[in-house]
Design an enzyme around this catalytic site. Structure first.
Site, PDB file in Angstrom:
ATOM      1  N   LYS A  18       0.829  -1.216   0.000  1.00 36.74           N
ATOM      2  CA  LYS A  18       0.000   0.000   0.000  1.00 36.74           C
ATOM      3  C   LYS A  18       0.863   1.266   0.000  1.00 36.74           C
ATOM      4  O   LYS A  18       0.703   2.135  -0.851  1.00 36.74           O
ATOM      5  CB  LYS A  18      -0.929   0.017   1.228  1.00 36.74           C
ATOM      6  CG  LYS A  18      -1.873  -1.168   1.296  1.00 36.74           C
ATOM      7  CD  LYS A  18      -2.794  -1.090   2.500  1.00 36.74           C
ATOM      8  CE  LYS A  18      -2.110  -1.286   3.847  1.00 36.74           C
ATOM      9  NZ  LYS A  18      -1.557  -2.631   4.079  1.00 36.74           N
ATOM     10  N   ARG A 158      10.488  -1.194  11.501  1.00 37.52           N
ATOM     11  CA  ARG A 158       9.301  -0.892  12.317  1.00 37.52           C
ATOM     12  C   ARG A 158       9.175  -1.878  13.467  1.00 37.52           C
ATOM     13  O   ARG A 158       9.486  -3.043  13.309  1.00 37.52           O
ATOM     14  CB  ARG A 158       8.053  -0.972  11.435  1.00 37.52           C
ATOM     15  CG  ARG A 158       7.388   0.358  11.258  1.00 37.52           C
ATOM     16  CD  ARG A 158       6.376   0.326  10.176  1.00 37.52           C
ATOM     17  NE  ARG A 158       5.266  -0.584  10.474  1.00 37.52           N
ATOM     18  CZ  ARG A 158       4.218  -0.733   9.661  1.00 37.52           C
ATOM     19  NH1 ARG A 158       4.167  -0.057   8.528  1.00 37.52           N
ATOM     20  NH2 ARG A 158       3.245  -1.547   9.981  1.00 37.52           N
ATOM     21  N   ARG A 169      -0.990  -9.523  12.795  1.00 37.32           N
ATOM     22  CA  ARG A 169      -1.578  -8.478  11.937  1.00 37.32           C
ATOM     23  C   ARG A 169      -2.394  -9.113  10.812  1.00 37.32           C
ATOM     24  O   ARG A 169      -3.445  -8.610  10.439  1.00 37.32           O
ATOM     25  CB  ARG A 169      -0.468  -7.583  11.372  1.00 37.32           C
ATOM     26  CG  ARG A 169       0.105  -6.633  12.425  1.00 37.32           C
ATOM     27  CD  ARG A 169       1.512  -6.161  12.087  1.00 37.32           C
ATOM     28  NE  ARG A 169       1.608  -5.432  10.847  1.00 37.32           N
ATOM     29  CZ  ARG A 169       2.756  -5.199  10.207  1.00 37.32           C
ATOM     30  NH1 ARG A 169       3.901  -5.620  10.722  1.00 37.32           N
ATOM     31  NH2 ARG A 169       2.756  -4.543   9.082  1.00 37.32           N
TER      32      ARG A 169
HETATM   33  P1  AP5 Z   1       4.745  -1.486   1.944  1.00 41.29           P
HETATM   34  O1  AP5 Z   1       4.450  -0.653   0.756  1.00 41.29           O
HETATM   35  O2  AP5 Z   1       5.422  -0.836   3.097  1.00 41.29           O
HETATM   36  O3  AP5 Z   1       3.418  -2.275   2.400  1.00 41.29           O
HETATM   37  P2  AP5 Z   1       2.113  -1.781   3.161  1.00 41.29           P
HETATM   38  O4  AP5 Z   1       0.953  -2.471   2.528  1.00 41.29           O
HETATM   39  O5  AP5 Z   1       2.068  -0.296   3.233  1.00 41.29           O
HETATM   40  O6  AP5 Z   1       2.381  -2.462   4.557  1.00 41.29           O
HETATM   41  P3  AP5 Z   1       2.117  -2.035   6.045  1.00 41.29           P
HETATM   42  O7  AP5 Z   1       2.887  -3.037   6.858  1.00 41.29           O
HETATM   43  O8  AP5 Z   1       2.427  -0.601   6.268  1.00 41.29           O
HETATM   44  O9  AP5 Z   1       0.610  -2.323   6.231  1.00 41.29           O
HETATM   45  P4  AP5 Z   1      -0.116  -2.546   7.550  1.00 41.29           P
HETATM   46  O10 AP5 Z   1      -1.517  -2.482   7.119  1.00 41.29           O
HETATM   47  O11 AP5 Z   1       0.300  -3.773   8.264  1.00 41.29           O
HETATM   48  O12 AP5 Z   1       0.431  -1.394   8.479  1.00 41.29           O
HETATM   49  P5  AP5 Z   1      -0.118   0.034   8.894  1.00 41.29           P
HETATM   50  O13 AP5 Z   1       1.022   0.911   9.087  1.00 41.29           O
HETATM   51  O14 AP5 Z   1      -1.189   0.469   7.981  1.00 41.29           O
HETATM   52  O15 AP5 Z   1       5.614  -2.730   1.436  1.00 41.29           O
HETATM   53  C1  AP5 Z   1       6.124  -3.691   2.331  1.00 41.29           C
HETATM   54  C2  AP5 Z   1       7.539  -4.115   1.914  1.00 41.29           C
HETATM   55  O16 AP5 Z   1       7.480  -4.792   0.649  1.00 41.29           O
HETATM   56  C3  AP5 Z   1       8.508  -2.952   1.699  1.00 41.29           C
HETATM   57  O17 AP5 Z   1       9.779  -3.339   2.111  1.00 41.29           O
HETATM   58  C4  AP5 Z   1       8.482  -2.704   0.183  1.00 41.29           C
HETATM   59  O18 AP5 Z   1       9.708  -2.174  -0.293  1.00 41.29           O
HETATM   60  C5  AP5 Z   1       8.231  -4.106  -0.349  1.00 41.29           C
HETATM   61  N1  AP5 Z   1       7.436  -4.102  -1.575  1.00 41.29           N
HETATM   62  C6  AP5 Z   1       6.306  -3.356  -1.816  1.00 41.29           C
HETATM   63  N2  AP5 Z   1       5.829  -3.627  -3.034  1.00 41.29           N
HETATM   64  C7  AP5 Z   1       6.648  -4.578  -3.578  1.00 41.29           C
HETATM   65  C8  AP5 Z   1       6.645  -5.274  -4.816  1.00 41.29           C
HETATM   66  N3  AP5 Z   1       5.702  -5.077  -5.742  1.00 41.29           N
HETATM   67  N4  AP5 Z   1       7.638  -6.185  -5.035  1.00 41.29           N
HETATM   68  C9  AP5 Z   1       8.582  -6.434  -4.084  1.00 41.29           C
HETATM   69  N5  AP5 Z   1       8.629  -5.789  -2.885  1.00 41.29           N
HETATM   70  C10 AP5 Z   1       7.664  -4.871  -2.642  1.00 41.29           C
HETATM   71  O19 AP5 Z   1      -0.801  -0.306  10.291  1.00 41.29           O
HETATM   72  C11 AP5 Z   1      -0.002  -0.660  11.396  1.00 41.29           C
HETATM   73  C12 AP5 Z   1      -0.885  -0.882  12.631  1.00 41.29           C
HETATM   74  O20 AP5 Z   1      -1.572   0.342  12.955  1.00 41.29           O
HETATM   75  C13 AP5 Z   1      -1.992  -1.922  12.482  1.00 41.29           C
HETATM   76  O21 AP5 Z   1      -1.512  -3.218  12.759  1.00 41.29           O
HETATM   77  C14 AP5 Z   1      -3.014  -1.425  13.501  1.00 41.29           C
HETATM   78  O22 AP5 Z   1      -2.635  -1.808  14.801  1.00 41.29           O
HETATM   79  C15 AP5 Z   1      -2.892   0.082  13.406  1.00 41.29           C
HETATM   80  N6  AP5 Z   1      -3.859   0.648  12.446  1.00 41.29           N
HETATM   81  C16 AP5 Z   1      -3.590   1.141  11.197  1.00 41.29           C
HETATM   82  N7  AP5 Z   1      -4.717   1.590  10.583  1.00 41.29           N
HETATM   83  C17 AP5 Z   1      -5.740   1.362  11.462  1.00 41.29           C
HETATM   84  C18 AP5 Z   1      -7.145   1.568  11.421  1.00 41.29           C
HETATM   85  N8  AP5 Z   1      -7.757   2.086  10.347  1.00 41.29           N
HETATM   86  N9  AP5 Z   1      -7.887   1.239  12.510  1.00 41.29           N
HETATM   87  C19 AP5 Z   1      -7.296   0.697  13.609  1.00 41.29           C
HETATM   88  N10 AP5 Z   1      -5.961   0.466  13.718  1.00 41.29           N
HETATM   89  C20 AP5 Z   1      -5.192   0.781  12.658  1.00 41.29           C
END
Ligand code: AP5
Length: 222
Positions: A18, A158, A169
């Site tokens: 994302k 992270r 997660r």
């Molecule tokens: P990356 O682009 O960083 O992936 P992402 O989908 O953004 O992953 P996140 O881990 O940030 O998602 P998440 O939903 O777990 O975390 P969030 O911060 O939202 O890519 C990942 C890796 O892969 C990178 O190293 C990248 O380089 C690589 N990559 C990407 N694309 C690639 C490709 N095509 N090919 C190869 N490699 C690739 O949430 C964290 C926490 O916050 C949650 O667990 C929850 O506790 C809380 N939270 C967040 N939002 C809410 C909400 N709405 N309500 C309640 N709690 C919430």
């Protein structure tokens, strides 16, 4: 000619790409990127009461309570920049109650992007992910390594990016994804997120180009 700003949501499992796709989308389309996870990590870094509470849930891979998340996201959506340029909402809503809250505040997306990636790829992406604390850029040790030695020496990991925590997660994701999807069915575009980041972006770019054309046509006829 008057331009109507785009309103986009992007969702997908942890590490489905994302944040990576959001960098590419904002570069091309100039939308305001609002990432729920980034907003929460900023609260943690600021040492606020909300941040302290949020961290307890994030450590367990659970959803942070709505009292904290909903207002935070709503305020950013209401910002003058989001209203003017359009928005790209990342990682929100993650439950039907969050989706309903947004609707009640009058925020309706034009498009809901779902990134689909098989689980074994997700774990590898999480474990290799690194972040540049200065630019905020997302790297991966294998798939998109830092460009210079200097960046490589300062990247961080992270706190929830361990194999053990990503499993939690993922569980949370599976519990909630269907309920959210069912609310946006008609505007959902499913994207195969397992290719290279450029391949994934090509699919998203196609959908956004089409959407912009449709919006322009509508504006032209009224
Ligand atoms: P990356 O682009 O960083 O992936 P992402 O989908 O953004 O992953 P996140 O881990 O940030 O998602 P998440 O939903 O777990 O975390 P969030 O911060 O939202 O890519 C990942 C890796 O892969 C990178 O190293 C990248 O380089 C690589 N990559 C990407 N694309 C690639 C490709 N095509 N090919 C190869 N490699 C690739 O949430 C964290 C926490 O916050 C949650 O667990 C929850 O506790 C809380 N939270 C967040 N939002 C809410 C909400 N709405 N309500 C309640 N709690 C919430």
């Amino acid at each position: 000619r008057k331009k109507e700003p785009l309103r986009i949501m992007i969702s997908g499992a942890p590490a489905s790409g994302k944040g990576t796709q959001c960098e590419l989308i904002t570069q091309k389309y100039g939308l305001v990127h609002i990432a729920a996870g980034d907003l929460l990590r900023a609260e943690i870094a600021a040492g606020s009461e909300n941040g302290k509470q949020a961290k307890e849930y994030m450590d367990k891979g659970k959803l942070v309570p709505n009292e904290i998340v909903v207002t935070m996201v709503k305020e950013r959506l209401n910002g003058p920049d989001s209203r003017e340029k359009g928005w790209l909402l990342d990682g929100y809503p993650r439950s039907s109650s969050q989706a309903i809250a947004l609707k009640e505040f009058g925020f309706q997306p034009d498009l809901f992007i779902l990134l689909e990636v098989p689980e074994e790829i997700l774990v590898e992406r999480v474990v290799g992910r690194r972040l540049d604390p200065i630019t905020g850029k997302i790297y991966h040790l294998k798939y998109s390594p830092p460009e210079t030695e200097e960046i490589a020496s300062r990247v961080t990991q992270r706190f929830d990016d361990t194999e053990e925590k990503v499993k939690l997660r993922l569980q949370t994701h599976h519990q909630n994804v269907e309920a959210v999807l069912s609310m946006y069915e008609v505007i959902t575009v499913k994207v195969n997120g397992s290719g290279s980041k450029q391949e994934v972006f090509a699919q998203i770019n196609g959908a956004l180009t089409q959407l912009l054309e449709q919006k322009q046509e509508k504006l032209g006829t009224v």
